[in-house]
Design an enzyme around this catalytic site. Structure first.
Site, PDB file in Angstrom:
ATOM      1  N   LYS A   1       3.549  10.832  -9.213  1.00 21.18           N
ATOM      2  CA  LYS A   1       3.927   9.895  -8.146  1.00 21.18           C
ATOM      3  C   LYS A   1       2.827   9.863  -7.103  1.00 21.18           C
ATOM      4  O   LYS A   1       2.263  10.902  -6.744  1.00 21.18           O
ATOM      5  CB  LYS A   1       5.254  10.353  -7.541  1.00 21.18           C
ATOM      6  CG  LYS A   1       5.749   9.559  -6.346  1.00 21.18           C
ATOM      7  CD  LYS A   1       7.096  10.102  -5.874  1.00 21.18           C
ATOM      8  CE  LYS A   1       7.535   9.497  -4.554  1.00 21.18           C
ATOM      9  NZ  LYS A   1       8.834  10.055  -4.084  1.00 21.18           N
TER      10      LYS A   1
ATOM     11  N   LYS B   1       5.050   6.811 -10.894  1.00 20.32           N
ATOM     12  CA  LYS B   1       5.829   6.239  -9.796  1.00 20.32           C
ATOM     13  C   LYS B   1       4.912   5.894  -8.638  1.00 20.32           C
ATOM     14  O   LYS B   1       4.205   6.751  -8.120  1.00 20.32           O
ATOM     15  CB  LYS B   1       6.919   7.208  -9.345  1.00 20.32           C
ATOM     16  CG  LYS B   1       7.767   6.675  -8.187  1.00 20.32           C
ATOM     17  CD  LYS B   1       8.907   7.625  -7.848  1.00 20.32           C
ATOM     18  CE  LYS B   1       9.639   7.192  -6.587  1.00 20.32           C
ATOM     19  NZ  LYS B   1      10.755   8.121  -6.232  1.00 20.32           N
TER      20      LYS B   1
ATOM     21  N   ASP C   1      11.700  14.938  -6.887  1.00 18.34           N
ATOM     22  CA  ASP C   1      10.323  14.545  -6.576  1.00 18.34           C
ATOM     23  C   ASP C   1       9.703  15.654  -5.731  1.00 18.34           C
ATOM     24  O   ASP C   1      10.057  15.828  -4.561  1.00 18.34           O
ATOM     25  CB  ASP C   1      10.304  13.234  -5.793  1.00 18.34           C
ATOM     26  CG  ASP C   1      10.811  12.037  -6.592  1.00 18.34           C
ATOM     27  OD1 ASP C   1      11.572  12.246  -7.561  1.00 18.34           O
ATOM     28  OD2 ASP C   1      10.471  10.900  -6.224  1.00 18.34           O
TER      29      ASP C   1
END
Length: 222
Positions: free
Chosen positions: A156, A186, A93
């Site tokens: 995300k 996400k 991430d």
């Protein structure tokens, strides 16, 4: 349309990255995170890169790079991500340079993401943290388009560390509309109840980053 609260506990667990990114986290805390993740039946754990490698058979291991500010040179992000993958991370991430998105410099955002994508190749999934609470709608769309073009696997919402806040239904819906099902979405940051999780899933979230996984899952039946 039925609310996502009708999802079973196991269905929601299969969407969760059970997360521990506190700077004071210890190896014992990570061991406890793994034990909890297995008991809860979640998909993945997400830990700081300095905690790798970890033994977590049966779980996807995720980590972060450029975290939490995104104000790291792209080559540093790429090197950090590459090392993390070599140490067993299956997902990375990364935090974009949020300031570049704020000023509309989406080419810089694109270049940043491409550098990390090229550093890890296809050895790991790449999730791109755009820090949506700090961005205008236009910047959210621009950052998501850059992530899509760069070959990311997910966009995300948040690090969970920015004072502007975490995931919102509005941001998740806009992100999902922008990536059009080509990338996962996400939601992370400030998700503490089943109701909040369900609203984000209804808005288009396909993965949830949670530190309060048990509390959220306790609100789902089945």
């Amino acid at each position: 349309m039925a609310s996502s609260l009708s999802l079973t506990r196991s269905e929601v667990a299969a969407m969760i990255d059970h997360t521990l990114l506190a700077p004071e986290a210890t190896a014992a805390d990570v061991a406890s995170l793994i034990e909890d993740a297995r008991a809860l039946g979640v998909l993945a754990i997400c830990v700081s890169p300095a905690m790798l490698p970890v033994r977590a058979s049966g779980l996807v291991v995720a980590t972060v790079t450029g975290f939490p500010s995104g104000k790291h040179h792209s080559l540093v992000k790429g090197a950090e991500a590459r090392l993390a993958v070599e140490q067993g991370a299956a997902e990375v991430d990364m935090v974009i340079d949020v300031g570049a998105a704020v000023t509309g410099d989406y080419n810089a955002v694109l270049s940043d993401i491409v550098t990390v994508r090229e550093a890890i190749g296809d050895r790991a999934a790449l999730k791109v943290i755009i820090e949506s609470a700090a961005l205008s709608d236009e910047a959210i769309v621009g950052a998501c388009r850059a992530a899509r073009t760069a070959g990311a696997d997910f966009v995300k919402t948040s690090t969970g560390f920015h004072p502007a806040g975490g995931a919102s239904v509005h941001a998740v819906r806009l992100m999902a509309e922008t990536v059009g099902g080509r990338l996962g979405v996400k939601a992370s940051g400030g998700i503490r109840t089943a109701e909040a999780a369900a609203a984000l899933i209804d808005a288009g979230a396909t993965r949830l980053g949670l530190s309060k996984s048990r509390e959220v899952l306790d609100g789902f039946g089945g």
